[in-house]
Design an enzyme around this catalytic site. Structure first.
Site, mmCIF file in Angstrom:
data_model
loop_
_atom_site.group_PDB
_atom_site.id
_atom_site.type_symbol
_atom_site.label_atom_id
_atom_site.label_comp_id
_atom_site.label_asym_id
_atom_site.label_seq_id
_atom_site.Cartn_x
_atom_site.Cartn_y
_atom_site.Cartn_z
ATOM 1 N N THR A 44 47.807 54.246 55.688
ATOM 2 C CA THR A 44 48.130 55.052 56.987
ATOM 3 C C THR A 44 48.103 56.436 56.336
ATOM 4 O OG1 THR A 44 50.011 52.688 56.692
ATOM 5 C CG2 THR A 44 50.526 55.288 57.086
ATOM 6 N N ALA A 168 67.190 60.476 61.685
ATOM 7 C CA ALA A 168 67.074 61.520 61.433
ATOM 8 C C ALA A 168 66.627 61.633 59.549
ATOM 9 C CB ALA A 168 68.612 62.725 61.356
ATOM 10 N N GLY A 169 65.614 61.108 59.590
ATOM 11 C CA GLY A 169 65.296 60.418 58.201
ATOM 12 C C GLY A 169 63.848 61.468 58.312
ATOM 13 N N TYR A 170 63.524 60.775 56.758
ATOM 14 C CA TYR A 170 61.321 62.413 56.569
ATOM 15 C C TYR A 170 60.970 61.997 57.627
ATOM 16 C CZ TYR A 170 61.863 60.385 52.126
ATOM 17 O OH TYR A 170 61.943 60.940 50.059
ATOM 18 N N HIS A 424 53.015 85.462 38.185
ATOM 19 C CA HIS A 424 54.363 86.680 38.847
ATOM 20 C C HIS A 424 53.538 86.887 40.277
ATOM 21 C CE1 HIS A 424 57.990 88.637 40.163
ATOM 22 N NE2 HIS A 424 56.566 90.213 41.000
HETATM 23 C C1 LIG Z 1 54.213 60.069 59.806
HETATM 24 C C2 LIG Z 1 54.472 59.441 58.588
HETATM 25 C C3 LIG Z 1 54.492 60.416 57.005
HETATM 26 C C4 LIG Z 1 54.483 59.958 55.586
HETATM 27 N N1 LIG Z 1 53.978 61.103 55.404
HETATM 28 C C5 LIG Z 1 53.803 60.927 53.741
HETATM 29 C C6 LIG Z 1 54.406 62.134 52.704
HETATM 30 O O1 LIG Z 1 54.142 63.139 53.300
HETATM 31 N N2 LIG Z 1 54.188 61.985 51.002
HETATM 32 C C7 LIG Z 1 54.522 60.537 50.986
HETATM 33 O O2 LIG Z 1 54.383 60.517 49.224
HETATM 34 N N3 LIG Z 1 54.257 59.265 51.774
HETATM 35 C C8 LIG Z 1 54.133 59.891 53.111
HETATM 36 N N4 LIG Z 1 53.948 58.204 54.144
HETATM 37 C C9 LIG Z 1 54.166 57.260 53.286
HETATM 38 C C10 LIG Z 1 52.658 56.624 52.683
HETATM 39 O O3 LIG Z 1 52.477 57.129 54.133
HETATM 40 C C11 LIG Z 1 52.616 55.380 52.199
HETATM 41 O O4 LIG Z 1 54.247 55.143 52.038
HETATM 42 C C12 LIG Z 1 51.306 54.461 52.281
HETATM 43 O O5 LIG Z 1 50.291 55.065 52.721
HETATM 44 C C13 LIG Z 1 51.843 53.457 52.107
HETATM 45 O O6 LIG Z 1 50.582 52.309 51.229
HETATM 46 P P1 LIG Z 1 49.903 51.232 51.192
HETATM 47 O O7 LIG Z 1 48.746 51.524 50.020
HETATM 48 O O8 LIG Z 1 51.528 50.667 50.707
HETATM 49 O O9 LIG Z 1 49.684 50.270 52.859
HETATM 50 P P2 LIG Z 1 48.665 51.361 53.847
HETATM 51 O O10 LIG Z 1 48.253 52.901 53.406
HETATM 52 O O11 LIG Z 1 49.857 51.443 54.786
HETATM 53 O O12 LIG Z 1 47.837 50.347 54.256
HETATM 54 C C14 LIG Z 1 47.988 48.865 54.681
HETATM 55 C C15 LIG Z 1 46.574 48.461 55.258
HETATM 56 O O13 LIG Z 1 46.542 47.321 55.967
HETATM 57 C C16 LIG Z 1 46.314 46.907 56.722
HETATM 58 N N5 LIG Z 1 47.112 45.517 57.341
HETATM 59 C C17 LIG Z 1 48.853 45.125 57.577
HETATM 60 N N6 LIG Z 1 47.819 43.833 57.836
HETATM 61 C C18 LIG Z 1 46.781 43.793 57.165
HETATM 62 C C19 LIG Z 1 47.049 42.446 57.715
HETATM 63 N N7 LIG Z 1 47.210 40.867 57.937
HETATM 64 N N8 LIG Z 1 45.762 41.856 57.363
HETATM 65 C C20 LIG Z 1 44.513 43.305 57.243
HETATM 66 N N9 LIG Z 1 44.842 44.123 56.576
HETATM 67 C C21 LIG Z 1 45.986 44.338 57.356
HETATM 68 C C22 LIG Z 1 46.464 48.024 57.320
HETATM 69 O O14 LIG Z 1 46.009 47.819 58.635
HETATM 70 C C23 LIG Z 1 46.743 49.231 56.666
HETATM 71 O O15 LIG Z 1 45.322 49.718 56.874
HETATM 72 C C24 LIG Z 1 53.891 58.753 55.530
HETATM 73 C C25 LIG Z 1 54.352 57.696 56.028
HETATM 74 C C26 LIG Z 1 54.192 58.091 57.572
HETATM 75 C C27 LIG Z 1 54.247 56.958 58.733
HETATM 76 N N1 LIG Z 2 57.370 63.679 53.211
HETATM 77 C C1 LIG Z 2 57.697 62.137 52.554
HETATM 78 O O1 LIG Z 2 57.175 61.394 51.609
HETATM 79 C C2 LIG Z 2 57.308 61.373 54.046
HETATM 80 C C3 LIG Z 2 57.590 61.832 54.763
HETATM 81 C C4 LIG Z 2 57.140 60.938 56.275
HETATM 82 C C5 LIG Z 2 57.917 58.687 55.674
HETATM 83 N N2 LIG Z 2 57.592 58.977 54.825
HETATM 84 C C6 LIG Z 2 58.006 57.297 54.498
HETATM 85 O O2 LIG Z 2 58.353 57.248 55.693
HETATM 86 C C7 LIG Z 2 59.218 55.733 55.954
HETATM 87 C C8 LIG Z 2 59.730 55.595 57.179
HETATM 88 O O3 LIG Z 2 60.124 57.123 57.771
HETATM 89 P P1 LIG Z 2 60.845 56.809 58.810
HETATM 90 O O4 LIG Z 2 62.040 58.542 59.272
HETATM 91 O O5 LIG Z 2 61.233 56.020 60.034
HETATM 92 O O6 LIG Z 2 62.383 56.334 58.333
HETATM 93 P P2 LIG Z 2 64.371 56.823 56.960
HETATM 94 O O7 LIG Z 2 64.631 55.529 56.669
HETATM 95 O O8 LIG Z 2 63.802 57.610 56.140
HETATM 96 O O9 LIG Z 2 64.864 57.243 58.407
HETATM 97 C C9 LIG Z 2 65.026 56.193 58.954
HETATM 98 C C10 LIG Z 2 66.287 57.389 60.640
HETATM 99 O O10 LIG Z 2 66.437 56.371 61.147
HETATM 100 C C11 LIG Z 2 67.781 56.831 61.427
HETATM 101 N N3 LIG Z 2 68.277 54.583 62.134
HETATM 102 C C12 LIG Z 2 68.138 53.530 61.993
HETATM 103 N N4 LIG Z 2 68.227 52.460 63.141
HETATM 104 C C13 LIG Z 2 68.330 53.429 64.200
HETATM 105 C C14 LIG Z 2 68.878 52.943 64.928
HETATM 106 N N5 LIG Z 2 69.244 51.837 65.613
HETATM 107 N N6 LIG Z 2 68.676 54.296 65.982
HETATM 108 C C15 LIG Z 2 68.848 55.311 65.937
HETATM 109 N N7 LIG Z 2 68.699 56.067 64.442
HETATM 110 C C16 LIG Z 2 68.647 54.716 63.285
HETATM 111 C C17 LIG Z 2 68.428 56.099 60.612
HETATM 112 O O11 LIG Z 2 69.935 56.258 60.237
HETATM 113 C C18 LIG Z 2 67.890 57.244 59.224
HETATM 114 O O12 LIG Z 2 68.398 58.470 59.382
HETATM 115 C C19 LIG Z 2 60.527 56.692 54.762
HETATM 116 O O13 LIG Z 2 61.327 55.784 54.308
HETATM 117 C C20 LIG Z 2 59.658 57.482 53.088
HETATM 118 O O14 LIG Z 2 59.452 56.364 52.583
HETATM 119 C C21 LIG Z 2 57.248 59.657 53.755
#
Ligand SMILES: Cc1cc2nc3c(=O)[nH]c(=O)nc-3n(C[C@H](O)[C@H](O)[C@H](O)COP(=O)(O)OP(=O)(O)OC[C@H]3O[C@@H](n4cnc5c(N)ncnc54)[C@H](O)[C@@H]3O)c2cc1C
Ligand SMILES: NC(=O)c1ccc[n+]([C@@H]2O[C@H](COP(=O)([O-])OP(=O)(O)OC[C@H]3O[C@@H](n4cnc5c(N)ncnc54)[C@H](O)[C@@H]3O)[C@@H](O)[C@H]2O)c1
Length: 440
Positions: A44, A168-170, A424
């Protein structure tokens, strides 16, 4: 049907999985990674998560237009995707098989590559399948043509004039800032009354105020009634929307795995149940990363790898329970970062604390970068003088928080940061000031 046998099988090419594959190979063990989508090699974070989203946010800060930012994002993504793939796959004892994995039994996995079925057996199996967006049951969500998740929002051809974000989450907050900066009219709709419920109220209020002043509309405590092709109706009011971003959390990728065939149990919240060594209820199967719950962050997936690797090849001392200090950053502008206890949590737990607090504006660097918004807070143990927790809402707080985490991990008294020589002008210097600003 073809069956291949490996000592180690990793399901999912995520962060923990690829780090583990590399280590296993370097320790002379064969290993296969099964990944369902070639575009997701690396998981991801590099493909559809942290890296592309932060690239777009930074591009916005550099005043790039949407199209140029997207082009930059595709380049960064390709670089990281290739690096992640080759970092693991080029190891001599690592194989990669494409397809969706599902358990036949505790040692056997069926792989479905677009209908072509094969089998893989393994002595040890590691599940690293990550998480996927939750799509809530809202009327019209499956029919309306403009609904996207974070992945779709980062693949748009053109900038939406009106973007409505549900949640309004991350993701909701980071994407709101990003699209607002590119020029979309952004509206956030959140069913909960409380903004950023995990943060102290003074911190949350300042952030909400800054967000609104930057032009983002935020509506809290609104039930989402329905989504149409060009609007979202919430609390009886219609909000125009060229795109609707659903950012309502992510759930573990387990639906295809048939975990019951391998005796792998789940926690009540649907994540894979693990013990302190990340072993599941099946004694040859481990789960790492988002799929096991416990915080969805790239760096926690990395740390899950460290725990399992230490169990396999180290002294076995690393455990999940020793992970006590975990910082996080939300990449809004300026960034919000936190580690340890905050005031509301300390009060809930009845923990005594000394409070240090200041606005970011007096820090010289905020003037240099022309980003004077922000607030710093710290809680200190009155007995030991150790730092209990810090919240930083300011420019580059995502860098400074790691310094604080280290100090906390090393049980460093707050006075060390108060008196530390910092270069600084830097934001780190703010710690000198913060720890002189006790609220009596
Ligand atoms: C938009 C967004 C922004 C984010 N920003 C941040 C951030 O700024 N900082 C941060 O720390 N985290 C962030 N995260 C969260 C972070 O991306 C994840 O916590 C992290 O990538 C999870 O890694 P993982 O090792 O658990 O698995 P992943 O990296 O999710 O990998 C799982 C893999 O398994 C594969 N897979 C799934 N099911 C199967 C199956 N049955 N068979 C074979 N393959 C399969 C998937 O295709 C995928 O490639 C963000 C997430 C999102 C969505
Ligand atoms: N900077 C980072 O590290 C970063 C950035 C992006 C994502 N992430 C990871 O990805 C995860 C997923 O992010 P996210 O923003 O999708 O989830 P989140 O859990 O951070 O926020 C979800 C939001 O959606 C709301 N919500 C839940 N159900 C709803 C519904 N039925 N209708 C309307 N609102 C609803 C919740 O009240 C909450 O405010 C995060 O928890 C975080 O761990 C991390």
């Amino acid at each position: 049907m073809e069956t291949k046998t490996f000592k180690n099988v990793i399901i999912g090419f995520g962060k923990a999985g690829r780090a583990l594959a590399k280590s296993l190979s370097q320790h002379g063990e064969d290993v296969v990674i099964i990944e369902r989508e070639q575009a997701m090699y690396g998981g991801t974070c590099p493909n559809v998560g942290c890296a592309p989203s932060k690239t777009l946010i930074v591009a916005g800060h550099k005043n790039m237009g949407f199209k140029e930012a997207m082009t930059t994002k595709y380049k960064v993504r390709e670089m990281l995707h290739n690096g992640a793939y080759h970092g693991a796959a080029d190891e001599p004892l690592v194989s990669v098989i494409d397809g969706i994995a599902r358990f036949i039994n505790q040692h056997t996995i069926e792989v479905d590559n677009h209908g072509e079925i094969s089998r893989v057996t393994g002595e040890r199996i590691f599940i690293n399948t990550g998480a996927t967006p939750v799509i809530p049951e809202i009327a019209g969500i499956h029919e309306a043509k403009n609904v996207v998740t974070s992945e779709g929002a980062m693949d748009l051809d053109s900038l939406p004039e009106h973007l409505v974000i549900i949640g309004a989450g991350y993701i909701g907050l980071e994407f709101a800032g990003m699209f607002n900066k590119f020029g979309s009219k952004v509206t956030i709709l959140e069913p909960h009354e409380t903004f950023l419920p995990k943060e102290d109220r003074d911190v949350a209020e300042i952030i909400l105020n800054d967000l609104k002043e930057s032009g983002v509309e935020v509506h809290l405590g609104v039930a989402i009634d329905k989504i149409t092709d060009d609007s979202v109706v919430a609390g009886g009011k219609s909000y125009p929307a060229n795109k609707v971003l659903v950012a309502t959390g992510r759930r573990p990728n387990i639906s295809e795995l048939r975990l019951e065939n391998a005796g792998v149990a789940l926690w009540d919240n649907g994540y894979i149940k693990v013990d302190d060594t990340l072993k599941t209820s099946s004694d040859n199967i481990w789960a790492l990363g988002d799929v096991r719950g416990g915080g969805q962050f790239y760096y926690l997936s990395t740390d899950d790898f460290r725990i399992v690797n230490n169990q396999l090849f180290g002294d076995g001392s690393r455990l999940l329970s020793d992970r006590t200090i975990v910082p996080y950053s939300v990449f809004i502008t300026p960034t919000l970062s936190h580690v340890g206890l905050d005031e509301q949590e300390a009060q809930r737990l009845g923990v005594n604390y000394r409070l240090f607090k200041m606005a970011a504006a007096p820090i010289v660097k905020t003037k240099v970068v022309q980003e004077m918004r922000g607030l710093l807070k710290a809680l200190v143990d009155p007995e030991t003088e150790e730092i209990l927790g810090v919240t930083l809402y300011h420019e580059d707080s995502h860098e400074v928080i790691n310094l604080v985490s280290l100090a906390m991990k090393m049980h460093t008294p707050y006075t060390v940061l108060r008196d530390q020589i910092f270069t600084h002008p830097t934001m780190g210097e703010g710690l000198n000031d913060l720890f002189q600003n006790e609220v009596k």
